[in-house]
Design an enzyme around this catalytic site. Structure first.
Site, PDB file in Angstrom:
ATOM      1  N   ARG A 224      -5.991  -8.811   3.463  1.00 48.49           N
ATOM      2  CA  ARG A 224      -7.107  -8.308   4.263  1.00 48.49           C
ATOM      3  C   ARG A 224      -8.023  -9.466   4.635  1.00 48.49           C
ATOM      4  O   ARG A 224      -8.158 -10.427   3.864  1.00 48.49           O
ATOM      5  CB  ARG A 224      -7.921  -7.283   3.457  1.00 48.49           C
ATOM      6  CG  ARG A 224      -7.255  -5.940   3.304  1.00 48.49           C
ATOM      7  CD  ARG A 224      -7.300  -5.115   4.582  1.00 48.49           C
ATOM      8  NE  ARG A 224      -6.700  -3.800   4.393  1.00 48.49           N
ATOM      9  CZ  ARG A 224      -5.449  -3.467   4.696  1.00 48.49           C
ATOM     10  NH1 ARG A 224      -4.623  -4.363   5.204  1.00 48.49           N
ATOM     11  NH2 ARG A 224      -5.002  -2.239   4.487  1.00 48.49           N
ATOM     12  N   HIS A 272      -2.781  -8.177  12.982  1.00 45.43           N
ATOM     13  CA  HIS A 272      -2.590  -7.174  11.921  1.00 45.43           C
ATOM     14  C   HIS A 272      -1.303  -6.361  12.137  1.00 45.43           C
ATOM     15  O   HIS A 272      -1.341  -5.137  12.302  1.00 45.43           O
ATOM     16  CB  HIS A 272      -3.810  -6.236  11.840  1.00 45.43           C
ATOM     17  CG  HIS A 272      -3.903  -5.524  10.511  1.00 45.43           C
ATOM     18  ND1 HIS A 272      -5.087  -5.224   9.901  1.00 45.43           N
ATOM     19  CD2 HIS A 272      -2.945  -5.053   9.675  1.00 45.43           C
ATOM     20  CE1 HIS A 272      -4.866  -4.596   8.757  1.00 45.43           C
ATOM     21  NE2 HIS A 272      -3.554  -4.480   8.604  1.00 45.43           N
TER      22      HIS A 272
HETATM   23  N1  LIG Z   1      -1.224  -7.027   7.075  1.00 47.12           N
HETATM   24  C1  LIG Z   1      -0.640  -5.850   7.006  1.00 47.12           C
HETATM   25  O1  LIG Z   1      -0.051  -5.384   7.977  1.00 47.12           O
HETATM   26  C2  LIG Z   1      -0.652  -5.082   5.711  1.00 47.12           C
HETATM   27  C3  LIG Z   1       0.196  -3.966   5.590  1.00 47.12           C
HETATM   28  C4  LIG Z   1       0.231  -3.299   4.369  1.00 47.12           C
HETATM   29  C5  LIG Z   1      -0.554  -3.734   3.295  1.00 47.12           C
HETATM   30  N2  LIG Z   1      -1.369  -4.812   3.441  1.00 47.12           N
HETATM   31  C6  LIG Z   1      -2.198  -5.282   2.307  1.00 47.12           C
HETATM   32  O2  LIG Z   1      -1.375  -5.543   1.175  1.00 47.12           O
HETATM   33  C7  LIG Z   1      -2.096  -5.108   0.011  1.00 47.12           C
HETATM   34  C8  LIG Z   1      -1.179  -5.001  -1.181  1.00 47.12           C
HETATM   35  O3  LIG Z   1      -0.343  -3.860  -1.088  1.00 47.12           O
HETATM   36  P1  LIG Z   1       0.606  -3.405  -2.300  1.00 47.12           P
HETATM   37  O4  LIG Z   1       1.282  -2.154  -1.878  1.00 47.12           O
HETATM   38  O5  LIG Z   1       1.443  -4.540  -2.777  1.00 47.12           O
HETATM   39  O6  LIG Z   1      -0.498  -3.094  -3.431  1.00 47.12           O
HETATM   40  P2  LIG Z   1      -0.270  -2.818  -4.969  1.00 47.12           P
HETATM   41  O7  LIG Z   1       1.128  -2.360  -5.228  1.00 47.12           O
HETATM   42  O8  LIG Z   1      -1.392  -1.967  -5.421  1.00 47.12           O
HETATM   43  O9  LIG Z   1      -0.389  -4.282  -5.640  1.00 47.12           O
HETATM   44  C9  LIG Z   1      -1.583  -4.967  -5.738  1.00 47.12           C
HETATM   45  C10 LIG Z   1      -1.372  -6.231  -6.566  1.00 47.12           C
HETATM   46  O10 LIG Z   1      -2.581  -6.984  -6.567  1.00 47.12           O
HETATM   47  C11 LIG Z   1      -2.976  -7.228  -7.912  1.00 47.12           C
HETATM   48  N3  LIG Z   1      -4.445  -7.252  -8.046  1.00 47.12           N
HETATM   49  C12 LIG Z   1      -5.344  -6.296  -7.685  1.00 47.12           C
HETATM   50  N4  LIG Z   1      -6.593  -6.665  -8.006  1.00 47.12           N
HETATM   51  C13 LIG Z   1      -6.472  -7.888  -8.591  1.00 47.12           C
HETATM   52  C14 LIG Z   1      -7.397  -8.787  -9.164  1.00 47.12           C
HETATM   53  N5  LIG Z   1      -8.711  -8.514  -9.211  1.00 47.12           N
HETATM   54  N6  LIG Z   1      -6.927  -9.934  -9.680  1.00 47.12           N
HETATM   55  C15 LIG Z   1      -5.603 -10.224  -9.663  1.00 47.12           C
HETATM   56  N7  LIG Z   1      -4.664  -9.410  -9.143  1.00 47.12           N
HETATM   57  C16 LIG Z   1      -5.105  -8.261  -8.611  1.00 47.12           C
HETATM   58  C17 LIG Z   1      -2.407  -6.081  -8.702  1.00 47.12           C
HETATM   59  O11 LIG Z   1      -2.348  -6.433 -10.076  1.00 47.12           O
HETATM   60  P3  LIG Z   1      -1.676  -5.445 -11.166  1.00 47.12           P
HETATM   61  O12 LIG Z   1      -0.182  -5.523 -10.877  1.00 47.12           O
HETATM   62  O13 LIG Z   1      -2.042  -6.028 -12.439  1.00 47.12           O
HETATM   63  O14 LIG Z   1      -2.236  -4.071 -10.889  1.00 47.12           O
HETATM   64  C18 LIG Z   1      -1.048  -5.926  -8.021  1.00 47.12           C
HETATM   65  O15 LIG Z   1      -0.113  -6.858  -8.545  1.00 47.12           O
HETATM   66  C19 LIG Z   1      -2.738  -3.808   0.502  1.00 47.12           C
HETATM   67  O16 LIG Z   1      -3.806  -3.419  -0.341  1.00 47.12           O
HETATM   68  C20 LIG Z   1      -3.205  -4.205   1.888  1.00 47.12           C
HETATM   69  O17 LIG Z   1      -4.497  -4.786   1.804  1.00 47.12           O
HETATM   70  C21 LIG Z   1      -1.434  -5.493   4.636  1.00 47.12           C
END
Ligand SMILES: NC(=O)c1ccc[n+]([C@@H]2O[C@H](COP(=O)([O-])OP(=O)(O)OC[C@H]3O[C@@H](n4cnc5c(N)ncnc54)[C@H](OP(=O)(O)O)[C@@H]3O)[C@@H](O)[C@H]2O)c1
Length: 309
Positions: A224, A272
């Site tokens: 983000r 995006h």
């Molecule tokens: N650009 C685009 O088109 C697009 C599309 C889709 C998503 N996204 C972005 O990608 C993000 C990730 O998606 P996801 O499905 O992979 O999410 P997810 O499965 O919830 O994974 C989030 C990861 O980030 C880690 N994390 C969260 N807070 C943290 C912190 N304070 N310190 C260290 N690590 C932290 C989590 O740690 P834990 O494993 O320990 O919980 C987890 O490993 C979304 O939230 C969105 O912002 C972007």
């Protein structure tokens, strides 16, 4: 039974068609035409107006149209006790993995620098490393970051990842928490951000973080825009501390024409588009969650409001 659809960027027609095939009895109502609010059992949303999810007496769950839920937790008032789900889907993960690999490879093979040389008709070979000599670091090892890290390790990169709680991933050196952050950064030549945006990760890419990377590192942001302190990123690019950046997300979207990122050398800007929710598979997930709730089971892919993801 009705679903309330709220989004300015997703097509209500595509979603209505997708639900029509799967669950014809579900009436899709498009905000602000909510009709009789007592009929609404699910809200499918992207950046809903602040009050839009209140006063829906039979709302069973709120489904985010994207994988991230920061758009919901920022300034929307959420009804107490109603679960929030996010979009988790194999196709979304596959698209994101492609995009992550595309841009890590681009930085590895120095494409942003060759793109800078092209308008100057500059024919010059830049030194190149092998993938196994290149240290890639993935911020976030969840559904998307974990998949990208595994695929990048498959390319032979020396991959590390960082998450809140410690992970074990084959072929990936895993760091966790505040103590693991600096050691993770110190070994990262290409930094890929796939974190969720939460109060703990807001502005995490700042002067201090960028200074902790080896000089000449590259940065790929597919998370983000709020993760980045944009002035600090620009300064690091201008000083040469950062060699290149690929930016798919920004604090203000669409990125305003006057943003310096459009014209910054060695920066690739995309609007995006790293991964896009598919209405067919998205509707399947919502229907499955409605069925689970009917059976008294919790919905899949629920987020934890206490950590914001
Ligand atoms: N650009 C685009 O088109 C697009 C599309 C889709 C998503 N996204 C972005 O990608 C993000 C990730 O998606 P996801 O499905 O992979 O999410 P997810 O499965 O919830 O994974 C989030 C990861 O980030 C880690 N994390 C969260 N807070 C943290 C912190 N304070 N310190 C260290 N690590 C932290 C989590 O740690 P834990 O494993 O320990 O919980 C987890 O490993 C979304 O939230 C969105 O912002 C972007």
């Amino acid at each position: 039974m009705a679903l309330l659809f709220i989004s300015k960027v997703d097509s209500p027609e595509d979603w209505t068609r997708a639900f029509g095939k799967l669950m014809p009895e579900l009436e899709v109502r498009v905000w602000p035409e909510a009709g009789n609010k007592a009929d609404i059992e699910v809200a499918l949303v992207w950046r809903p107006p602040s009050e839009a999810l209140l006063d829906l007496p039979n709302l069973k769950f709120i489904a985010s149209l994207g994988a991230g839920v920061d758009h919901l937790f920022r300034d929307t008032r959420l009804p107490d006790g109603v679960p929030v789900t996010r979009f988790v889907d194999d196709d979304l993960t596959a698209m994101m993995t492609e995009y992550a690999v595309l841009h890590v490879l681009a930085c590895h093979r120095r494409l942003p620098e060759y793109l800078e040389m092209q308008p100057k008709a500059e024919w010059r070979e830049l030194p190149q490393s092998l993938a196994r000599e290149r240290k890639v670091g993935v911020l976030g090892l969840g559904v998307l970051g974990g998949a990208a890290a595994r695929k990048l390790a498959g390319f032979g990169f020396d991959v590390a990842g960082w998450s809140r709680t410690r992970k074990v991933l084959p072929g990936v050196t895993c760091f966790a928490g505040a103590d693991g952050f600096k050691p993770f950064l110190a070994r990262t030549e290409i930094l890929l951000c796939l974190l969720p945006l939460t109060p703990a990760t807001e502005g995490i890419i700042n002067r201090e973080t960028l200074a902790a990377l080896p000089k000449g590192a590259a940065f790929v942001n597919l998370g983000r825009g709020g993760h980045v302190v944009e002035a600090d990123l620009l300064a690091a690019l201008e000083s040469g501390r950062l060699r290149a950046a690929v930016l798919d997300v920004f604090r203000t979207e669409p990125l305003p024409p006057e943003s310096p990122f459009w014209r910054q050398p060695r920066v690739i800007v995309t609007p995006h588009v790293a991964s896009i929710t598919n209405p067919e598979s998205g509707a399947r997930k919502v229907v499955e969650n409605l069925a689970r709730i009917r059976r008294g089971e919790p919905p899949l892919d629920q987020v934890d409001p206490s950590v914001g993801y």
